[in-house]
Write a protein that holds these residues in place. Sequence first.
Motif, PDB file in Angstrom:
ATOM      1  N   ARG A 168       0.830  -1.222   0.000  1.00 40.96           N
ATOM      2  CA  ARG A 168       0.000   0.000   0.000  1.00 40.96           C
ATOM      3  C   ARG A 168       0.852   1.255   0.000  1.00 40.96           C
ATOM      4  N   SER A 169       0.385   2.286  -0.706  1.00 39.34           N
ATOM      5  CA  SER A 169       1.042   3.593  -0.599  1.00 39.34           C
ATOM      6  C   SER A 169       0.330   4.390   0.479  1.00 39.34           C
ATOM      7  N   ASP A 173      -2.745   6.441  -1.701  1.00 37.16           N
ATOM      8  CA  ASP A 173      -3.238   5.573  -2.763  1.00 37.16           C
ATOM      9  C   ASP A 173      -4.264   6.236  -3.667  1.00 37.16           C
ATOM     10  N   CYS A 229      -5.649   4.665 -10.396  1.00 37.30           N
ATOM     11  CA  CYS A 229      -4.681   5.171  -9.410  1.00 37.30           C
ATOM     12  C   CYS A 229      -3.263   4.980  -9.933  1.00 37.30           C
ATOM     13  N   ARG A 283      -0.945   3.986  -8.205  1.00 37.73           N
ATOM     14  CA  ARG A 283      -0.497   2.688  -7.677  1.00 37.73           C
ATOM     15  C   ARG A 283      -0.832   1.543  -8.648  1.00 37.73           C
ATOM     16  N   ARG A 328       1.723   1.541 -11.252  1.00 36.33           N
ATOM     17  CA  ARG A 328       2.946   0.918 -10.738  1.00 36.33           C
ATOM     18  C   ARG A 328       2.814  -0.609 -10.748  1.00 36.33           C
ATOM     19  N   ASP A 329       1.667  -1.110 -10.282  1.00 40.92           N
ATOM     20  CA  ASP A 329       1.489  -2.565 -10.216  1.00 40.92           C
ATOM     21  C   ASP A 329       1.510  -3.190 -11.618  1.00 40.92           C
ATOM     22  N   CYS A 385       2.978  -2.809   3.685  1.00 45.19           N
ATOM     23  CA  CYS A 385       3.116  -1.372   3.473  1.00 45.19           C
ATOM     24  C   CYS A 385       4.472  -0.978   4.053  1.00 45.19           C
TER      25      CYS A 385
END
Length: 467
Positions: A364-365, A368, A389, A391, A394-395, A419
């Motif tokens: 987790r950021s 997020d 998002c 994130r 990134r994923d 996290c």
Amino acid sequence: MTALISYDPSAALATQPDNRFVDLADALEAARSEVLADVELFKRGVVPVEKQPLDAGFVTWPADLLRDAEQNGPESLIAEIERCAARLRQVSDSAVVLGIGGSYMGMRAMFEALCSPFHNELNRQDRHGIPRIYFEGWNVDSDHQSGLLNLLNRRANQASADSPDGRTSIIVISKSGGTLETAVAFRNFRGFVERRFSDAVQDLIVPVTGNTGRLRDLANSAAFKNVFSIPDGVGGRFSVLTPVGLLPAAVAGINIRRLLQGAADMTEHFRTAKYGSNVVLDSTAVVHLMEVDYGMTTRVLSTWGSRLEAMGLWYDQLLSESLGKQEKGATPITCVNTRDLHSRGQQHQQGRRDKLITNLLPGRSRHDHLGIPARDDDFDQLNQYRDICIRTVRDAAIGGTNQAYAEDRRPTADFRLECIDEHSIGQLFQLFMLSTVAEGQLIGVNPYGQPGVEAYKRNMTAILSSS
Ligand code: PA5
């Protein structure tokens, strides 16, 4: 509590036809027993010559320190560190951490992982009274050192004389007390504090040092309000969870109890979990297998997001100084992705087949919710990804990169954090330290001590003395 870090080497193992992971079970069990037996030897203080130096104190240190806090409350070392940190936050608005190698890199890793990336840019209120944190003494670079001195000098000029706003505290860290880089910087920063805040020198300077040496001698004679000891039997690069890292971390507002709890939990996991579901043993087996059997002598730690880069650099030092001996030891490289997909990525995809890529996945950021906003003009045609998002982007990059490596039989493994917080960072420190000493057992290298570093120091001193 944050979950334990997980480890998945299946993609790396799938690249080799004769998956030998299972065959290594006995060797890894033996390495674990040896590491734990060394802790007992160390505690009894009877270390055979062939095992020296044996700085195994780091293994039980986090649990020992937490127990001390439970039993001795305000008299414990943790409480003393927290009091000193609270005092430094009150009396100064900038804190300079002086140190190099193991006396620097761990705190740098924590600062970058756990504090705001723009901490030093925030005003005192937005920093919740936490000082700006600077690092010096890790180089001999007069531009960097005078740049910082000038900045702190200007701050002192701008604030009223007795306000903490213009004041700087110094945490000087050196186990030997004689490392030239740190000593040179300390002369300059101590002189600065003496000139600018002559009424509070003892309040503003805190030495963290070993039980002997020049810094210890100074600490014994100079009546500083606080002095912290680096315990014997915990080597420099294994000392991040001693006052070396804990004091500056506490000043930076990091919860050091959770950090220690993470490390203690990882030690317990290492001690008790079976091979095959033990993050430390399993990851040690995979790096060993990949290096020794399959020639993957370059170990890439691929961090996703910039918060873990300094953690990677801390690991670079740990691995290099611990196992780079007797013409052995893998070469560590830290990457920050996706940044380095645009620099090292080409080589990792198509270069020499000598690399094991281990992803450090941050989970987790903190923020997020930040996404890709829609625009009426859609000039960049990103509306197709509207409201996704960052994130998720990134994923997708992580998945796409791992897939590309797998398609070309390039080995990858994943460490997955839930996290980035104090508990997971404490785990990570302990995981890498335990894994490094266990790997030392596998390849017959004493991970403690760094005799090779002496050569440059000897030569530098000789050149300086003759100039
Ligand atoms: O791991 C080590 O022991 C070294 O990297 C040291 O930490 C580094 O050389 C700094 O030494 P000192 O703390 O004595 O100044």
